[in-house]
Design a protein around this motif. Structure first.
Motif, short mmCIF file in Angstrom:
data_model
loop_
_atom_site.label_atom_id
_atom_site.label_comp_id
_atom_site.label_asym_id
_atom_site.label_seq_id
_atom_site.Cartn_x
_atom_site.Cartn_y
_atom_site.Cartn_z
N ARG A 129 0.79 -1.22 0.00
CA ARG A 129 0.00 0.00 0.00
C ARG A 129 0.83 1.28 0.00
NH1 ARG A 129 -4.51 0.11 4.33
NH2 ARG A 129 -5.23 -1.60 3.02
N PRO A 130 1.88 1.40 0.80
CA PRO A 130 2.65 2.66 0.75
C PRO A 130 3.21 2.96 -0.64
CG PRO A 130 3.23 1.40 2.71
CD PRO A 130 2.39 0.50 1.86
N ILE A 131 3.64 1.91 -1.36
CA ILE A 131 4.17 2.12 -2.71
C ILE A 131 3.04 2.49 -3.66
CG2 ILE A 131 5.38 1.01 -4.63
CD1 ILE A 131 6.88 -0.68 -2.63
N ARG A 132 1.91 1.81 -3.55
CA ARG A 132 0.79 2.14 -4.42
C ARG A 132 0.32 3.57 -4.20
NH1 ARG A 132 -1.58 -2.33 -2.39
NH2 ARG A 132 -3.53 -1.22 -1.92
N ALA A 133 0.31 3.99 -2.94
CA ALA A 133 -0.19 5.33 -2.64
C ALA A 133 0.75 6.41 -3.17
CB ALA A 133 -0.37 5.50 -1.12
N GLN A 134 2.05 6.17 -3.10
CA GLN A 134 3.01 7.19 -3.52
C GLN A 134 3.36 7.11 -5.00
OE1 GLN A 134 3.96 9.65 -1.50
NE2 GLN A 134 2.65 8.74 0.09
N ALA A 135 3.24 5.93 -5.58
CA ALA A 135 3.63 5.77 -7.00
C ALA A 135 2.64 4.83 -7.68
CB ALA A 135 5.06 5.23 -7.10
N TYR A 136 1.39 5.29 -7.80
CA TYR A 136 0.34 4.43 -8.34
C TYR A 136 0.61 4.03 -9.79
CZ TYR A 136 -4.19 2.64 -9.74
OH TYR A 136 -5.19 1.84 -10.24
N GLU A 137 1.12 4.98 -10.59
CA GLU A 137 1.35 4.66 -11.99
C GLU A 137 2.45 3.62 -12.14
OE1 GLU A 137 1.45 7.65 -14.97
OE2 GLU A 137 0.35 9.07 -13.73
N LEU A 138 3.48 3.69 -11.28
CA LEU A 138 4.52 2.65 -11.28
C LEU A 138 3.88 1.29 -10.98
CD1 LEU A 138 7.49 1.67 -11.25
CD2 LEU A 138 7.52 2.26 -8.80
N PHE A 139 3.02 1.25 -9.98
CA PHE A 139 2.33 0.00 -9.65
C PHE A 139 1.50 -0.48 -10.83
CE2 PHE A 139 -1.95 -1.48 -8.51
CZ PHE A 139 -1.64 -2.75 -8.08
#
Length: 610
Positions: free
Chosen positions: A223-233
């Protein structure tokens, strides 16, 4: 031993099938309860009889009734299952229902992995038994994971649980299966060490590629990665999921076990086909057809953090309040068909075609005669919270005044059926008003048409800047004028921004305040002018410069309500936690319900990253 190997192989093939029988049974049970709840809500609105235990308290004062004990127990179940939560730091919040499903699934899958792993010689936990079995059990879950991750899936159809609600289960199962695959890999290492010769075998190389892709996918999906870099995810998810399935297919092809893998491609392809057909149907003018209107959208910057996107809807595109649509904007996205979901803020209805009849002489003098509200019923309207990446590029396009070409795919998600509730409370934060505003308008229309017995609606909206009121003020004014006298409406707008950013908004302002003494009128005319056509001039509207104390607001409504009560919230996770906390014991205790208090149902539409 040959007999031992035969027994291992038989169990390896049988246990995944048995596991699927159990999963199918669980889905069937959930579906039964969901459909019972659906039909109960659907037909409860048409029941006028006092024999309905959930409505009996409407006709008489609060007092204990044995007929409402069962309703009280149902409310206790709702509190324990959906309002009690476990919080892990500031990021993860799970309700007890999600905790139960998660723990049950982990126990279920690993018991099936390690049960009956004693060989014929009496050695317990023989690696030959659980190594391949763990891999087969993991592979058997791939179709379920794929289905839960698609927008159009049979599980949503059967259970009436929307794909976005099922997305938690999709992530949970993926992570449990990842751990199970690590058990499979560990078993292979133990069985075949030293295993240098195996690196030349294609099935092993494909297996390592598959597990590596899933590892990257699980890390990026945190979740922290999705929240900060959603397009990367977004990009990594598509790439790694495809790599994982291709690798799994070639890995299992060596052992003729691909029957668990190729259904994943069928499920994914069917979902994409349905979505493509939707795109052609609703955007046919873009695909070379002469008929139909092109949907070139107007993007307007409402503030530094919000953009309003609106465009003419296709005549055959219909939706219900609370539903979402996926928008594809090739000129804004990095990839041509990159789709982003947003809640539809406009109302698909003819409500505003009805000439507004003021409910009182006072409201006739204080409300505007005509309002510029066409976008909210003739167009598709979206309030978009600006973050980074796609939404930031959309804001830049809006600042330049560019027209944005839009492909629309949808609608998706369920619509809250509030027709059977006597009281409805709608809570929103910021752009969450995209969800609560059309629901409010829908309630007003249904009361006007005699389709619901709703007697009271409370609309609570938390915003950072008083300027945000202009997003919907004219719509609210018009809706309040159309509301029948039998429907009590109370609107609470809470401005949480610092005084430096919103002027000196008084702590509490209503139509009773003297405009000459209002610092808002003197110091923040840009934000809102206090006049006879202002939302502030309506008695049922209260604007305060403080955070909403949801425990107090909801507690007061529960104490005053009778019959059935619905609370819908769309906002951040912290707002959803506050609402859940406000609707627990003792406010919504079974004893309170048995004594004639309201039966409370909670709907949570959190737009935080799950």
């Amino acid at each position: 031993m040959a007999t031992d190997k035969s027994l291992r192989s038989a169990r390896t093939d049988l246990y995944p099938v048995q596991a699927w029988y159990c999963i199918a049974l669980f889905i069937f049970i959930i579906a039964i309860f969901q459909w019972i709840s659906f039909f109960h809500s659907k037909f409860a609105a048409s029941r006028r009889s006092s024999n309905d235990p959930e409505r009996v308290s409407v006709q008489r004062p609060h007092r204990f009734s044995w007929r409402r004990v069962l309703v009280g127990l149902v409310n206790a179940y709702r509190i324990v299952s959906f309002r009690w939560t476990l919080q892990f730091g500031k990021t993860y919040t799970l309700n007890m229902a999600e905790v139960f499903v998660t723990v049950s699934y982990i126990v279920f899958l690993f018991v099936w992995t390690f049960i009956n792993t004693t060989d014929l010689e009496g050695d317990a936990l023989n690696v030959g038994y659980w190594c391949n079995r763990s891999g087969m059990l993991a592979a058997s879950q791939f179709p379920l994971i794929t289905a839960l991750g698609t927008k159009n899936n049979i599980i949503s159809l059967i259970t009436r649980i929307s794909y976005d609600k099922l997305n938690y289960v999709h992530r949970m199962i993926s992570r449990v299966v990842f751990v199970l695959l690590l058990v499979h890999v560990g078993g292979e290492v133990v069985r075949h060490a030293p295993f240098q010769p195996y690196f030349v075998k294609p099935w092993l190389i494909w297996g390592l590629i598959s597990v590596s892709a899933l590892t990257i996918l699980c890390v990026v999906s945190l979740r922290p990665i999705r929240a900060q870099a959603y397009e990367l995810f977004f990009y990594v998810h598509f790439t790694m999921a495809s790599t994982f399935l291709v690798g799994a297919y070639f890995h299992t092809q060596e052992f003729s076990d691909t029957f668990w893998i190729y259904p994943c491609f069928v499920i994914w392809g069917l979902d994409r086909l349905i979505r493509f057909i939707r795109l052609v149907v609703f955007n046919h003018s873009y695909f070379g057809f002469k008929s139909g209107s092109t949907m070139d959208a107007t993007a307007e910057v409402l503030s530094d953090d919000f953009v309003r996107l609106r465009f003419h809807r296709p005549s055959h595109f219909h939706w219900t309040p609370g539903q979402t649509a996926y928008l594809i904007m090739p000129s804004v996205s990095r990839l041509p068909f990159e789709a982003h979901p947003f809640t539809i803020a406009s109302f698909n209805s003819t409500l505003f075609d009805v000439p507004a009849t003021p409910t009182s002489e006072k409201s006739a003098k204080t409300c505007v005669v005509e309002s510029n509200i066409d976008p909210f019923w003739k167009e598709l309207v979206f309030f978009i919270n600006v973050r980074e990446g796609f939404t930031a590029r959309l804001r830049d396009a809006a600042l330049k005044g560019d027209k944005v070409k839009v492909f629309v795919d949808g609608p998706y998600g369920p619509s809250p059926n509030l027709g059977s509730y006597d009281t409805s409370v709608l809570v929103a934060g910021g752009s969450g008003v995209s969800y609560t505003l059309p629901v409010l308008l829908d309630i007003i229309e249904r009361v006007r048409d005699g389709e619901t017995n709703c007697r009271r609606v409370v609309f609570i909206w938390s915003i950072r800047n008083v300027d945000h009121i202009h997003w919907i003020d004219q719509v609210l004014i018009r809706a309040l004028r159309l509301a029948p006298p039998s429907l009590s409406i109370s609107i609470h707008i809470h401005v949480t921004g610092a005084p430096a950013s919103i002027g000196t908004l008084p702590r509490s302002y209503s139509a009773k305040d003297d405009a000459e003494d209002s610092p808002l009128e003197m110091q923040d005319r840009k934000a809102m002018e206090i006049s006879s056509d202002s939302l502030f001039a309506i008695d049922s509207v209260k604007v305060v410069h403080e955070r909403a104390d949801l425990r107090v607001l909801l507690g007061n409504e529960v104490k005053a309500a009778t019959g059935r009560m619905s609370v819908s919230v769309c906002g951040s996770q912290s707002m959803a936690r506050s609402v859940r906390g406000a609707l627990q014991f003792p406010v919504c205790s079974p004893l309170s319900v048995a004594n004639g208090g309201p039966s409370v149902t909670l709907h949570v539409e959190s737009f935080g990253y799950a």
